[in-house]
Design a protein around this motif. Structure first.
Motif, mmCIF file in Angstrom:
data_model
loop_
_atom_site.group_PDB
_atom_site.id
_atom_site.type_symbol
_atom_site.label_atom_id
_atom_site.label_comp_id
_atom_site.label_asym_id
_atom_site.label_seq_id
_atom_site.Cartn_x
_atom_site.Cartn_y
_atom_site.Cartn_z
ATOM 1 N N ALA A 86 39.093 72.587 11.236
ATOM 2 C CA ALA A 86 38.201 72.352 10.184
ATOM 3 C C ALA A 86 38.441 70.977 9.406
ATOM 4 O O ALA A 86 37.916 70.138 8.886
ATOM 5 N N THR A 87 39.979 71.029 8.923
ATOM 6 C CA THR A 87 40.314 70.002 8.036
ATOM 7 C C THR A 87 40.269 68.647 8.728
ATOM 8 O O THR A 87 39.814 67.608 8.272
ATOM 9 N N ALA A 88 40.458 68.667 9.921
ATOM 10 C CA ALA A 88 40.456 67.333 11.098
ATOM 11 C C ALA A 88 38.957 66.854 10.746
ATOM 12 O O ALA A 88 38.826 65.629 10.850
ATOM 13 N N ILE A 89 38.102 67.770 10.998
ATOM 14 C CA ILE A 89 36.571 67.583 10.841
ATOM 15 C C ILE A 89 36.186 67.001 9.948
ATOM 16 O O ILE A 89 35.480 65.909 9.565
ATOM 17 N N ALA A 90 36.633 67.619 8.615
ATOM 18 C CA ALA A 90 36.442 67.061 7.312
ATOM 19 C C ALA A 90 36.749 65.554 7.208
ATOM 20 O O ALA A 90 36.387 64.628 6.491
ATOM 21 N N GLY A 91 38.223 65.531 7.554
ATOM 22 C CA GLY A 91 38.781 63.913 7.504
ATOM 23 C C GLY A 91 37.893 63.223 8.401
ATOM 24 O O GLY A 91 37.589 61.879 7.638
ATOM 25 N N ARG A 92 37.256 63.302 9.484
ATOM 26 C CA ARG A 92 36.190 62.447 10.004
ATOM 27 C C ARG A 92 35.075 62.339 9.301
ATOM 28 O O ARG A 92 34.555 61.268 9.097
ATOM 29 N N GLY A 93 34.599 63.212 8.605
ATOM 30 C CA GLY A 93 33.516 63.408 7.669
ATOM 31 C C GLY A 93 33.774 62.264 6.537
ATOM 32 O O GLY A 93 32.797 61.386 6.459
ATOM 33 N N TYR A 94 34.919 62.295 5.943
ATOM 34 C CA TYR A 94 35.055 61.326 4.910
ATOM 35 C C TYR A 94 35.467 60.041 5.297
ATOM 36 O O TYR A 94 35.190 59.105 4.539
ATOM 37 N N GLN A 95 36.017 59.892 6.450
ATOM 38 C CA GLN A 95 36.265 58.501 7.151
ATOM 39 C C GLN A 95 34.760 57.844 7.398
ATOM 40 O O GLN A 95 34.593 56.604 6.985
ATOM 41 N N ASP A 117 47.616 69.290 2.745
ATOM 42 C CA ASP A 117 48.805 68.603 3.372
ATOM 43 C C ASP A 117 48.431 67.970 4.611
ATOM 44 O O ASP A 117 49.467 67.123 4.932
ATOM 45 N N ASP A 118 47.464 67.837 4.799
ATOM 46 C CA ASP A 118 46.909 67.013 6.266
ATOM 47 C C ASP A 118 46.870 65.640 5.696
ATOM 48 O O ASP A 118 45.845 65.425 4.882
ATOM 49 N N GLN A 119 47.679 64.895 6.323
ATOM 50 C CA GLN A 119 47.856 63.398 5.522
ATOM 51 C C GLN A 119 46.421 62.622 5.926
ATOM 52 O O GLN A 119 45.943 61.644 5.108
ATOM 53 N N ASP A 120 45.973 62.754 7.379
ATOM 54 C CA ASP A 120 44.539 61.991 7.468
ATOM 55 C C ASP A 120 43.420 62.271 6.730
ATOM 56 O O ASP A 120 42.896 61.762 6.105
ATOM 57 N N PHE A 121 43.192 63.964 6.465
ATOM 58 C CA PHE A 121 42.203 64.284 5.369
ATOM 59 C C PHE A 121 42.593 63.942 3.939
ATOM 60 O O PHE A 121 41.674 63.153 3.612
ATOM 61 N N LYS A 122 43.662 63.914 3.714
ATOM 62 C CA LYS A 122 44.209 63.529 2.233
ATOM 63 C C LYS A 122 43.806 62.053 2.093
ATOM 64 O O LYS A 122 43.136 61.564 1.112
ATOM 65 N N ARG A 123 44.044 61.327 3.027
ATOM 66 C CA ARG A 123 43.752 59.510 2.817
ATOM 67 C C ARG A 123 42.465 59.301 2.927
ATOM 68 O O ARG A 123 41.950 58.502 2.165
ATOM 69 N N HIS A 124 41.555 60.001 3.964
ATOM 70 C CA HIS A 124 40.264 59.569 3.832
ATOM 71 C C HIS A 124 39.426 60.343 2.545
ATOM 72 O O HIS A 124 38.573 59.507 2.310
ATOM 73 N N ALA A 125 39.895 61.335 2.132
ATOM 74 C CA ALA A 125 39.258 61.799 1.012
ATOM 75 C C ALA A 125 39.394 61.270 -0.241
ATOM 76 O O ALA A 125 38.688 61.022 -1.043
ATOM 77 N N SER A 126 40.605 60.669 -0.334
ATOM 78 C CA SER A 126 41.105 59.883 -1.475
ATOM 79 C C SER A 126 40.476 58.521 -1.502
ATOM 80 O O SER A 126 40.009 58.089 -2.305
ATOM 81 N N GLY A 127 40.321 58.102 -0.131
ATOM 82 C CA GLY A 127 39.654 56.847 -0.091
ATOM 83 C C GLY A 127 38.410 56.515 -0.398
ATOM 84 O O GLY A 127 37.736 55.771 -1.075
ATOM 85 N N ALA A 128 37.546 57.901 -0.142
ATOM 86 C CA ALA A 128 36.223 57.887 -0.666
ATOM 87 C C ALA A 128 36.037 57.957 -2.008
ATOM 88 O O ALA A 128 35.054 57.311 -2.528
ATOM 89 N N TYR A 129 36.868 58.661 -2.692
ATOM 90 C CA TYR A 129 36.659 58.702 -4.079
ATOM 91 C C TYR A 129 37.124 57.223 -4.749
ATOM 92 O O TYR A 129 36.612 56.972 -5.775
ATOM 93 N N ASP A 130 38.324 56.615 -4.114
ATOM 94 C CA ASP A 130 38.398 55.568 -4.596
ATOM 95 C C ASP A 130 37.416 54.491 -4.871
ATOM 96 O O ASP A 130 37.412 53.583 -5.615
ATOM 97 N N ILE A 131 36.467 54.639 -3.584
ATOM 98 C CA ILE A 131 35.624 53.501 -3.865
ATOM 99 C C ILE A 131 34.557 53.785 -4.993
ATOM 100 O O ILE A 131 34.281 52.802 -5.655
#
Length: 201
Positions: free
Chosen positions: A62-71, A122-136
Motif C-alpha cells: 500500500a505504501t509503494a502504491i501511495a508513493g506511485r500516486g504521489y509521483q 520509513d519508506d524512502q520512495d514514499f517519503k521522497r515523493h510525498a515530500s516532493g508534492a508538498y514542496d511544489i
C-alpha cells in the motif's frame, strides 16, 4: 542429470514496479480493501512468494502504491508549471489545474493517498515523493505569504480549496443533481482566490 540454476531475482526494480502496477490495477478494480499480495503476484506473473522480497506485508505494498500516486501527482503539477509563465499567480493556478488533472486521470490513486490509511514514513520512495508534492505547493505559495504570516496558513488555504473542489467534483457532485448545471468551473474559484492573495501580498 544436473538441475539448471534458478533464475536470479531481478534487482533493477522491474519486479517491484510490476507488482505496484498490479496493485494499482487491483485498486482501480476493487478499491483499497481488495489489495492482496498473492493476487498481485499472480497479475505480475510471478510466484506468490515473490512480493515478500520487496514488501513485508500488505502495508508495504500500500505504501509503494501511495508513493506511485504521489509521483504521478507531482508530475501532473510539474507539467502544468512547465507550461505556465513566470508570473506567480499563473504558477499558482497551474498547480491547481495540475491537482485537478491528477484527480481526474487517477481517481483511485487520488482517493487512496488522501484516505485514512496509514503509510510507512520509513519508506524512502514514499517519503521522497510525498515530500516532493508538498514542496511544489510550498514553493508556489511562497510569493503570497504576507509578512508576519506562517507559510503553512497560505499553503493550507490553497490546498483546502483545490482539494475540496476536486473531492466534491469527484464524489458529492455526482450524488446531487441540484449541483449539475450550477457547478462552477475551477477558474471561477481561482479568480476569487487570486484577488484575496493579491490583496494580502
Amino acid at each position: 542429470m544436473t538441475n539448471s540454476p534458478s533464475p536470479r531475482r531481478k534487482r533493477d526494480g522491474t519486479l517491484r514496479n510490476a507488482l505496484v502496477d498490479a496493485g494499482v490495477e487491483m485498486l482501480r478494480e476493487r478499491g483499497p480493501d481488495g489489495l492482496s499480495l498473492r493476487e498481485c503476484a499472480a497479475k505480475a506473473g510471478v510466484s506468490h512468494a515473490a512480493p515478500a522480497y520487496h514488501f513485508k506485508n500488505i502495508a508495504g505494498l500500500a505504501t509503494a502504491i501511495a508513493g506511485r500516486g504521489y509521483q504521478l501527482f507531482s508530475k501532473a503539477m510539474t507539467d502544468r508549471l512547465e507550461a505556465a509563465s513566470s508570473n506567480p499567480l499563473d504558477r499558482l493556478n497551474a498547480i491547481c489545474h495540475g491537482y485537478m488533472d491528477f484527480a481526474t486521470e487517477h481517481p483511485e490513486l487520488f482517493l487512496f493517498i488522501f484516505s485514512s490509511r496509514r503509510f510507512s514514513e520509513d519508506d524512502q520512495d514514499f517519503k521522497r515523493h510525498a515530500s516532493g508534492a508538498y514542496d511544489i505547493l510550498r514553493s508556489t505559495c511562497a510569493p503570497f505569504v504576507p509578512d508576519g504570516t506562517a507559510p503553512d496558513e497560505i499553503e493550507i488555504l490553497v490546498w483546502s480549496l483545490v482539494h475540496g473542489y476536486a473531492h466534491l467534483a469527484m464524489t458529492r457532485k455526482k450524488d446531487n443533481p441540484d449541483l449539475g448545471r450550477g457547478w462552477p468551473p475551477l477558474d471561477a474559484l481561482l479568480k476569487h482566490l487570486n484577488k484575496a492573495l493579491e490583496a494580502d501580498s
